[in-house]
Design a protein around this motif. Structure first.
Motif, PDB file in Angstrom:
ATOM      1  N   PRO A 102       0.816  -1.232   0.000  1.00  0.00           N
ATOM      2  CA  PRO A 102       0.000   0.000   0.000  1.00  0.00           C
ATOM      3  C   PRO A 102       0.845   1.276   0.000  1.00  0.00           C
ATOM      4  O   PRO A 102       0.553   2.224  -0.744  1.00  0.00           O
ATOM      5  N   SER A 103       1.903   1.303   0.823  1.00  0.00           N
ATOM      6  CA  SER A 103       2.772   2.489   0.835  1.00  0.00           C
ATOM      7  C   SER A 103       3.523   2.632  -0.475  1.00  0.00           C
ATOM      8  O   SER A 103       3.712   3.743  -0.986  1.00  0.00           O
ATOM      9  N   PHE A 104       3.953   1.502  -1.053  1.00  0.00           N
ATOM     10  CA  PHE A 104       4.686   1.565  -2.317  1.00  0.00           C
ATOM     11  C   PHE A 104       3.795   2.090  -3.436  1.00  0.00           C
ATOM     12  O   PHE A 104       4.253   2.871  -4.287  1.00  0.00           O
ATOM     13  N   VAL A 105       2.519   1.691  -3.449  1.00  0.00           N
ATOM     14  CA  VAL A 105       1.594   2.179  -4.475  1.00  0.00           C
ATOM     15  C   VAL A 105       1.398   3.683  -4.337  1.00  0.00           C
ATOM     16  O   VAL A 105       1.386   4.417  -5.341  1.00  0.00           O
ATOM     17  N   ARG A 106       1.255   4.165  -3.098  1.00  0.00           N
ATOM     18  CA  ARG A 106       1.102   5.615  -2.907  1.00  0.00           C
ATOM     19  C   ARG A 106       2.364   6.358  -3.331  1.00  0.00           C
ATOM     20  O   ARG A 106       2.285   7.434  -3.946  1.00  0.00           O
ATOM     21  N   LEU A 107       3.531   5.808  -3.010  1.00  0.00           N
ATOM     22  CA  LEU A 107       4.779   6.422  -3.453  1.00  0.00           C
ATOM     23  C   LEU A 107       4.847   6.461  -4.981  1.00  0.00           C
ATOM     24  O   LEU A 107       5.292   7.456  -5.573  1.00  0.00           O
ATOM     25  N   THR A 108       4.404   5.387  -5.618  1.00  0.00           N
ATOM     26  CA  THR A 108       4.400   5.347  -7.080  1.00  0.00           C
ATOM     27  C   THR A 108       3.518   6.444  -7.662  1.00  0.00           C
ATOM     28  O   THR A 108       3.878   7.090  -8.652  1.00  0.00           O
ATOM     29  N   LEU A 109       2.371   6.681  -7.051  1.00  0.00           N
ATOM     30  CA  LEU A 109       1.496   7.762  -7.526  1.00  0.00           C
ATOM     31  C   LEU A 109       2.154   9.122  -7.344  1.00  0.00           C
ATOM     32  O   LEU A 109       2.005  10.014  -8.192  1.00  0.00           O
ATOM     33  N   VAL A 110       2.878   9.305  -6.242  1.00  0.00           N
ATOM     34  CA  VAL A 110       3.634  10.547  -6.061  1.00  0.00           C
ATOM     35  C   VAL A 110       4.605  10.737  -7.220  1.00  0.00           C
ATOM     36  O   VAL A 110       4.728  11.835  -7.790  1.00  0.00           O
ATOM     37  N   ILE A 111       5.303   9.654  -7.589  1.00  0.00           N
ATOM     38  CA  ILE A 111       6.269   9.728  -8.685  1.00  0.00           C
ATOM     39  C   ILE A 111       5.569  10.029 -10.007  1.00  0.00           C
ATOM     40  O   ILE A 111       6.080  10.792 -10.836  1.00  0.00           O
ATOM     41  N   VAL A 112       4.394   9.445 -10.211  1.00  0.00           N
ATOM     42  CA  VAL A 112       3.636   9.707 -11.439  1.00  0.00           C
ATOM     43  C   VAL A 112       3.279  11.188 -11.538  1.00  0.00           C
ATOM     44  O   VAL A 112       3.463  11.823 -12.591  1.00  0.00           O
ATOM     45  N   PHE A 113       2.777  11.779 -10.449  1.00  0.00           N
ATOM     46  CA  PHE A 113       2.424  13.203 -10.465  1.00  0.00           C
ATOM     47  C   PHE A 113       3.655  14.062 -10.740  1.00  0.00           C
ATOM     48  O   PHE A 113       3.601  15.016 -11.515  1.00  0.00           O
ATOM     49  N   ARG A 114       4.758  13.717 -10.101  1.00  0.00           N
ATOM     50  CA  ARG A 114       6.012  14.454 -10.322  1.00  0.00           C
ATOM     51  C   ARG A 114       6.460  14.329 -11.770  1.00  0.00           C
ATOM     52  O   ARG A 114       6.915  15.287 -12.396  1.00  0.00           O
ATOM     53  N   SER A 115       6.308  13.125 -12.318  1.00  0.00           N
ATOM     54  CA  SER A 115       6.780  12.870 -13.677  1.00  0.00           C
ATOM     55  C   SER A 115       5.965  13.634 -14.711  1.00  0.00           C
ATOM     56  O   SER A 115       6.517  14.141 -15.690  1.00  0.00           O
ATOM     57  N   VAL A 116       4.657  13.718 -14.499  1.00  0.00           N
ATOM     58  CA  VAL A 116       3.803  14.426 -15.464  1.00  0.00           C
ATOM     59  C   VAL A 116       4.249  15.876 -15.620  1.00  0.00           C
ATOM     60  O   VAL A 116       4.398  16.385 -16.733  1.00  0.00           O
ATOM     61  N   VAL A 117       4.486  16.548 -14.488  1.00  0.00           N
ATOM     62  CA  VAL A 117       4.854  17.960 -14.572  1.00  0.00           C
ATOM     63  C   VAL A 117       6.272  18.116 -15.116  1.00  0.00           C
ATOM     64  O   VAL A 117       6.532  19.003 -15.950  1.00  0.00           O
ATOM     65  N   TYR A 118       7.199  17.250 -14.713  1.00  0.00           N
ATOM     66  CA  TYR A 118       8.575  17.433 -15.168  1.00  0.00           C
ATOM     67  C   TYR A 118       8.729  17.100 -16.654  1.00  0.00           C
ATOM     68  O   TYR A 118       9.379  17.850 -17.398  1.00  0.00           O
ATOM     69  N   VAL A 119       8.138  16.000 -17.095  1.00  0.00           N
ATOM     70  CA  VAL A 119       8.246  15.652 -18.521  1.00  0.00           C
ATOM     71  C   VAL A 119       7.484  16.663 -19.367  1.00  0.00           C
ATOM     72  O   VAL A 119       7.915  17.013 -20.470  1.00  0.00           O
ATOM     73  N   GLY A 120       6.371  17.168 -18.847  1.00  0.00           N
ATOM     74  CA  GLY A 120       5.646  18.213 -19.572  1.00  0.00           C
ATOM     75  C   GLY A 120       6.491  19.454 -19.770  1.00  0.00           C
ATOM     76  O   GLY A 120       6.530  20.031 -20.867  1.00  0.00           O
ATOM     77  N   LEU A 121       7.197  19.852 -18.719  1.00  0.00           N
ATOM     78  CA  LEU A 121       8.091  21.003 -18.850  1.00  0.00           C
ATOM     79  C   LEU A 121       9.237  20.704 -19.816  1.00  0.00           C
ATOM     80  O   LEU A 121       9.585  21.534 -20.660  1.00  0.00           O
ATOM     81  N   SER A 122       9.840  19.533 -19.697  1.00  0.00           N
ATOM     82  CA  SER A 122      10.992  19.222 -20.547  1.00  0.00           C
ATOM     83  C   SER A 122      10.599  19.120 -22.013  1.00  0.00           C
ATOM     84  O   SER A 122      11.400  19.433 -22.899  1.00  0.00           O
ATOM     85  N   ALA A 123       9.361  18.703 -22.285  1.00  0.00           N
ATOM     86  CA  ALA A 123       8.918  18.561 -23.678  1.00  0.00           C
ATOM     87  C   ALA A 123       8.597  19.911 -24.323  1.00  0.00           C
ATOM     88  O   ALA A 123       8.802  20.089 -25.534  1.00  0.00           O
ATOM     89  N   PHE A 124       8.113  20.882 -23.537  1.00  0.00           N
ATOM     90  CA  PHE A 124       7.566  22.096 -24.139  1.00  0.00           C
ATOM     91  C   PHE A 124       8.221  23.395 -23.687  1.00  0.00           C
ATOM     92  O   PHE A 124       7.927  24.446 -24.251  1.00  0.00           O
ATOM     93  N   VAL A 125       9.094  23.348 -22.668  1.00  0.00           N
ATOM     94  CA  VAL A 125       9.638  24.612 -22.175  1.00  0.00           C
ATOM     95  C   VAL A 125      10.520  25.288 -23.223  1.00  0.00           C
ATOM     96  O   VAL A 125      10.570  26.523 -23.305  1.00  0.00           O
ATOM     97  N   ALA A 126      11.217  24.493 -24.063  1.00  0.00           N
ATOM     98  CA  ALA A 126      12.056  25.097 -25.105  1.00  0.00           C
ATOM     99  C   ALA A 126      11.211  25.881 -26.100  1.00  0.00           C
ATOM    100  O   ALA A 126      11.554  27.006 -26.489  1.00  0.00           O
ATOM    101  N   LEU A 127      10.079  25.294 -26.516  1.00  0.00           N
ATOM    102  CA  LEU A 127       9.182  25.997 -27.426  1.00  0.00           C
ATOM    103  C   LEU A 127       8.525  27.188 -26.732  1.00  0.00           C
ATOM    104  O   LEU A 127       8.351  28.254 -27.332  1.00  0.00           O
ATOM    105  N   TYR A 128       8.167  27.029 -25.465  1.00  0.00           N
ATOM    106  CA  TYR A 128       7.507  28.103 -24.719  1.00  0.00           C
ATOM    107  C   TYR A 128       8.405  29.322 -24.580  1.00  0.00           C
ATOM    108  O   TYR A 128       7.932  30.466 -24.641  1.00  0.00           O
ATOM    109  N   MET A 129       9.709  29.087 -24.435  1.00  0.00           N
ATOM    110  CA  MET A 129      10.660  30.195 -24.280  1.00  0.00           C
ATOM    111  C   MET A 129      11.136  30.742 -25.619  1.00  0.00           C
ATOM    112  O   MET A 129      11.996  31.616 -25.660  1.00  0.00           O
ATOM    113  N   GLY A 130      10.614  30.212 -26.725  1.00  0.00           N
ATOM    114  CA  GLY A 130      10.903  30.778 -28.027  1.00  0.00           C
ATOM    115  C   GLY A 130      11.736  29.937 -28.954  1.00  0.00           C
ATOM    116  O   GLY A 130      12.007  30.334 -30.095  1.00  0.00           O
ATOM    117  N   GLY A 131      12.159  28.756 -28.517  1.00  0.00           N
ATOM    118  CA  GLY A 131      12.976  27.890 -29.360  1.00  0.00           C
ATOM    119  C   GLY A 131      14.374  28.443 -29.567  1.00  0.00           C
ATOM    120  O   GLY A 131      14.784  29.428 -28.940  1.00  0.00           O
TER     121      GLY A 131
END
Length: 374
Positions: free
Chosen positions: A197-226
């Motif tokens: 149960p604790s490992f599953v909750r930790l995994t969800l924490v990692i998923v939430f962290r990953s969504v925001v970080y990968v989202g930034l890494s994929a689009f921040v270059a374009l957002y700042m002008g390329g």
């Protein structure tokens, strides 16, 4: 002898290719006319197989020791990105980048097991191993952008060089740590029961962290002008992660893992908001702050996962270390679709909620306490 630096060098080589994919995005947009959804699909290709297959490799490494996976998977990760820039077809590019993601997936579970042995339970040493991967991320735009800006996508085969160097650098550590079964098992004792149960909750924490970080890494270059501005934004994002990784290990040694993790996610909320809301060059400060806050708990996820699943160290490493840099790519096409339907700024604003969710869920976790010896 401390073998952690050698493993960190190999980790840098593998995660270089995670950073290389978003660095390729502006060149695919400029050279091939890909839209937001199309380049989101390329990011998805690098992460889909990694997300799905990585736990499978974790289960396999719990049953059988497969140290040979470390150099082989490093070379596969490099080959995929090297081929991705020279294919003319979108499908072939997608498949080549997916091959790189498969190599990344195969690498992390076994490397996490050996890093646990080499670190001997030290949060600081484990943070140095994680730092290797973060530096690999950070170096990607610095190497990829000048190479492709000067020679075009056709120069991407040269990007295989870090994989070759990383595989060679890691071999002595792999032989030393994997060769003697008794010594290795003694260095990484298994005790306690698995706390799923604790490992599953930790995994969800990692998923939430990953969504925001990968989202930034994929689009921040374009957002700042390329171009140069975009490359600088990516470098700041990845380099900030290096600072956060080391800082997280040291804070955990002083304050404990849970307190450090909760503080980091609490600070990530205003930092990500600043990326979207801050004007002009001030946004770079918040890009750095976001990266530091999101990477401070990075190595702590690995050791916590292994402590929650002490009898399944490979599985824990595969999920926590690999999933942290892969599963967010599954959401990146949604971010791209939202950007095309509205604006890129509006799409990135949606990412603010995810570190808040990670903080809320982290508050439900408790520090693992090993069972007393019988």
């Amino acid at each position: 002898m401390n073998r952690t630096p050698m493993l960190a060098a190999g980790h840098a080589a593998v995660d270089f290719y995670q950073g290389a994919v978003p660095a390729l995005v502006p060149f695919l947009v400029a050279g091939r006319g890909y839209g937001y959804v199309a380049v989101s699909g390329i990011v998805l290709a690098a992460t889909l197989l990694s997300s799905v297959v990585q736990p499978v490799f974790g289960v396999l490494t719990d049953r059988w020791r497969m140290p040979w996976l470390i150099p082989v998977s490093t070379l596969v990760a490099g080959a995929g990105v090297a081929l991705g820039g020279v294919t003319d077809s979108y499908v072939l590019t997608w498949l080549a980048v997916a091959l790189s993601g498969l190599g990344v997936a195969a690498y992390h579970p076994e490397s996490a097991r050996l890093a646990r042995i080499a670190s001997e339970g030290s949060h600081v040493r484990m943070s140095w191993f994680s730092l290797g991967g973060t530096l690999g991320f950070a170096s990607a735009p610095v190497l990829v952008t000048p190479l492709l800006a000067g020679w075009g996508l056709g120069a991407s085969p040269f990007l295989a060089a870090p994989a070759v160097l990383g595989a060679v650098a890691t071999l002595p550590a792999v032989r030393a740590l994997a060769g003697g079964g008794r010594a290795a098992r003694a260095a990484a004792p298994v005790s306690g029961r698995d706390d799923w149960p604790s490992f599953v909750r930790l995994t969800l924490v990692i998923v939430f962290r990953s969504v925001v970080y990968v989202g930034l890494s994929a689009f921040v270059a374009l957002y700042m002008g390329g171009g140069v501005a975009g490359a600088v934004a990516l470098f700041v994002l990845f380099a900030g992660g290096a600072v956060g990784t080391v800082l997280g290990g040291r804070l955990a040694a002083r304050w404990g893992r849970m307190r450090t993790m909760r503080l980091a996610y609490a600070l990530a909320v205003p930092a990500v908001a600043g990326v979207v809301l801050a004007p002009g060059a001030v946004a770079y400060v918040f890009v750095a702050a976001s990266s530091i806050a999101l990477y401070a708990p990075f190595s702590l996820h690995v050791t916590l996962g292994q402590d929650f699943l002490p009898t399944r160290v490979g599985t824990a490493g595969g999920v926590t270390l690999g999933l942290a840099v892969s599963v967010g790519g599954l959401a990146s096409p949604l971010v791209g679709a939202l950007a095309e339907a509205t604006t890129l700024r509006a799409a990135l604003a949606c990412l603010i909620v995810f570190p808040a969710l990670a903080w809320l869920l982290a508050r439900t976790l408790k520090e693992p306490v090993p069972e007393p010896a019988a």
